[in-house]
Design a protein around this motif. Structure first.
Motif, PDB file in Angstrom:
ATOM      1  N   PRO A 132       1.019  -1.357  -0.086  1.00  0.00           N
ATOM      2  CA  PRO A 132       0.165  -0.066   0.042  1.00  0.00           C
ATOM      3  C   PRO A 132       0.888   1.259   0.153  1.00  0.00           C
ATOM      4  O   PRO A 132       0.933   1.959   1.036  1.00  0.00           O
ATOM      5  CB  PRO A 132      -0.821  -0.052   1.294  1.00  0.00           C
ATOM      6  N   ASN A 133       1.542   1.417  -1.094  1.00  0.00           N
ATOM      7  CA  ASN A 133       2.634   2.584  -1.284  1.00  0.00           C
ATOM      8  C   ASN A 133       1.995   3.811  -1.919  1.00  0.00           C
ATOM      9  O   ASN A 133       2.549   4.915  -1.438  1.00  0.00           O
ATOM     10  CB  ASN A 133       3.894   2.228  -1.828  1.00  0.00           C
ATOM     11  N   GLY A 134       1.037   3.701  -2.668  1.00  0.00           N
ATOM     12  CA  GLY A 134       0.669   4.716  -3.612  1.00  0.00           C
ATOM     13  C   GLY A 134      -0.584   5.287  -2.936  1.00  0.00           C
ATOM     14  O   GLY A 134      -1.245   5.328  -1.961  1.00  0.00           O
ATOM     15  N   GLY A 135      -1.209   6.433  -3.828  1.00  0.00           N
ATOM     16  CA  GLY A 135      -2.387   7.052  -3.473  1.00  0.00           C
ATOM     17  C   GLY A 135      -2.055   8.364  -2.820  1.00  0.00           C
ATOM     18  O   GLY A 135      -1.013   8.580  -2.361  1.00  0.00           O
ATOM     19  N   HIS A 136      -3.148   8.890  -2.776  1.00  0.00           N
ATOM     20  CA  HIS A 136      -3.171  10.367  -2.133  1.00  0.00           C
ATOM     21  C   HIS A 136      -3.659  10.205  -0.713  1.00  0.00           C
ATOM     22  O   HIS A 136      -4.499   9.488  -0.376  1.00  0.00           O
ATOM     23  CB  HIS A 136      -3.846  11.475  -2.715  1.00  0.00           C
ATOM     24  N   ARG A 137      -2.820  10.792   0.221  1.00  0.00           N
ATOM     25  CA  ARG A 137      -3.254  10.722   1.639  1.00  0.00           C
ATOM     26  C   ARG A 137      -2.865  11.893   2.208  1.00  0.00           C
ATOM     27  O   ARG A 137      -2.455  12.957   1.985  1.00  0.00           O
ATOM     28  CB  ARG A 137      -2.121   9.657   2.445  1.00  0.00           C
ATOM     29  N   HIS A 138      -3.812  12.144   3.473  1.00  0.00           N
ATOM     30  CA  HIS A 138      -3.605  13.388   4.214  1.00  0.00           C
ATOM     31  C   HIS A 138      -2.067  13.320   4.737  1.00  0.00           C
ATOM     32  O   HIS A 138      -1.381  12.585   4.804  1.00  0.00           O
ATOM     33  CB  HIS A 138      -4.466  13.060   5.512  1.00  0.00           C
ATOM     34  N   PRO A 139      -1.494  14.604   4.764  1.00  0.00           N
ATOM     35  CA  PRO A 139      -0.081  15.040   4.966  1.00  0.00           C
ATOM     36  C   PRO A 139       0.291  14.494   6.226  1.00  0.00           C
ATOM     37  O   PRO A 139       1.454  13.943   6.439  1.00  0.00           O
ATOM     38  CB  PRO A 139      -0.173  16.584   5.152  1.00  0.00           C
ATOM     39  N   VAL A 140      -0.636  14.594   7.320  1.00  0.00           N
ATOM     40  CA  VAL A 140      -0.055  13.825   8.472  1.00  0.00           C
ATOM     41  C   VAL A 140      -0.089  12.277   8.420  1.00  0.00           C
ATOM     42  O   VAL A 140       1.016  11.611   8.807  1.00  0.00           O
ATOM     43  CB  VAL A 140      -1.100  14.041   9.774  1.00  0.00           C
ATOM     44  N   ALA A 165       0.767  10.697   5.660  1.00  0.00           N
ATOM     45  CA  ALA A 165       1.916  10.608   4.674  1.00  0.00           C
ATOM     46  C   ALA A 165       3.181  10.508   5.532  1.00  0.00           C
ATOM     47  O   ALA A 165       3.977   9.725   5.048  1.00  0.00           O
ATOM     48  CB  ALA A 165       1.792  11.440   3.492  1.00  0.00           C
ATOM     49  N   ALA A 166       3.299  11.547   6.175  1.00  0.00           N
ATOM     50  CA  ALA A 166       4.576  11.889   7.289  1.00  0.00           C
ATOM     51  C   ALA A 166       4.641  10.906   8.257  1.00  0.00           C
ATOM     52  O   ALA A 166       5.812  10.135   8.201  1.00  0.00           O
ATOM     53  CB  ALA A 166       4.279  13.182   7.940  1.00  0.00           C
ATOM     54  N   LYS A 167       3.820  10.041   8.713  1.00  0.00           N
ATOM     55  CA  LYS A 167       3.783   8.916   9.515  1.00  0.00           C
ATOM     56  C   LYS A 167       4.335   7.491   8.913  1.00  0.00           C
ATOM     57  O   LYS A 167       5.302   7.054   9.243  1.00  0.00           O
ATOM     58  CB  LYS A 167       2.280   8.657  10.114  1.00  0.00           C
ATOM     59  N   MET A 168       3.753   7.624   7.589  1.00  0.00           N
ATOM     60  CA  MET A 168       4.239   6.485   6.781  1.00  0.00           C
ATOM     61  C   MET A 168       5.514   6.442   6.278  1.00  0.00           C
ATOM     62  O   MET A 168       6.378   5.312   6.342  1.00  0.00           O
ATOM     63  CB  MET A 168       3.231   6.350   5.600  1.00  0.00           C
ATOM     64  N   LYS A 169       6.002   7.737   6.019  1.00  0.00           N
ATOM     65  CA  LYS A 169       7.214   7.779   5.607  1.00  0.00           C
ATOM     66  C   LYS A 169       8.509   7.593   6.839  1.00  0.00           C
ATOM     67  O   LYS A 169       9.413   6.850   6.365  1.00  0.00           O
ATOM     68  CB  LYS A 169       7.512   9.299   5.097  1.00  0.00           C
ATOM     69  N   ALA A 170       7.878   8.131   8.014  1.00  0.00           N
ATOM     70  CA  ALA A 170       8.782   7.800   9.231  1.00  0.00           C
ATOM     71  C   ALA A 170       8.926   6.306   9.326  1.00  0.00           C
ATOM     72  O   ALA A 170       9.846   5.811   9.905  1.00  0.00           O
ATOM     73  CB  ALA A 170       8.256   8.443  10.348  1.00  0.00           C
ATOM     74  N   ALA A 171       7.708   5.749   9.009  1.00  0.00           N
ATOM     75  CA  ALA A 171       7.578   4.168   9.238  1.00  0.00           C
ATOM     76  C   ALA A 171       8.313   3.377   8.330  1.00  0.00           C
ATOM     77  O   ALA A 171       8.464   2.261   8.011  1.00  0.00           O
ATOM     78  CB  ALA A 171       6.339   3.502   9.426  1.00  0.00           C
ATOM     79  N   GLY A 172       9.241   4.155   7.070  1.00  0.00           N
ATOM     80  CA  GLY A 172       9.861   3.437   6.163  1.00  0.00           C
ATOM     81  C   GLY A 172       9.158   3.285   4.815  1.00  0.00           C
ATOM     82  O   GLY A 172       9.763   2.713   3.728  1.00  0.00           O
TER      83      GLY A 172
END
Length: 135
Positions: free
Chosen positions: A33-41, A43-50
């Protein structure tokens, strides 16, 4: 939607393991589940999680022949892979995975079929898609 069609099909698909037994494809195939548009918060959490940009949509975690597994980027219609997606595919190929871009779930079935050397029902009947229908 294409991914849903793919998994509906793959829930019935099996392949021959090296010992001759039939194994369910969905045991080794999963979506990322990498793509798609997400709420910025989010998206930031997902990026922090790798989470990384460009990682393919699906991975078949089953080594076959000289490849460690199969990465597939699924596109629909006139969709094109991004630079990040192409870079990911190239990096996976460099380390002996098979990685590709396909358009539509039927092309993905064909790719998995080719990679595994055939798809079968649980009873061992060969599965194929001909003219848009499962046969």
């Amino acid at each position: 939607r294409e991914q849903i069609y793919l998994f509906d099909f793959m829930r019935h698909a099996h392949f021959r393991h090296t010992d001759g037994s039939l194994r369910p494809v969905v045991k080794y195939l999963f979506a990322i589940p990498n793509g798609g548009h997400r709420h910025p918060v989010t998206a930031a959490k997902m990026k922090a999680a790798g989470v990384k940009p460009g990682v393919s949509d699906l991975f078949l975690a089953y080594p076959h022949q000289d490849k460690h597994g199969l990465w597939i980027e699924l596109k629909v219609g006139k969709g094109k892979p991004s630079r990040d997606q192409l870079a990911w595919i190239d990096s996976m190929v460099e380390v002996d995975y098979l990685a590709m871009v396909v358009w539509g779930w039927k092309s993905e079935v064909d790719s998995v079929d080719a990679y595994l050397g055939g798809l079968y029902t649980a009873a061992g009947v060969r599965l194929r898609i001909e003219q848009g229908r499962v046969v």
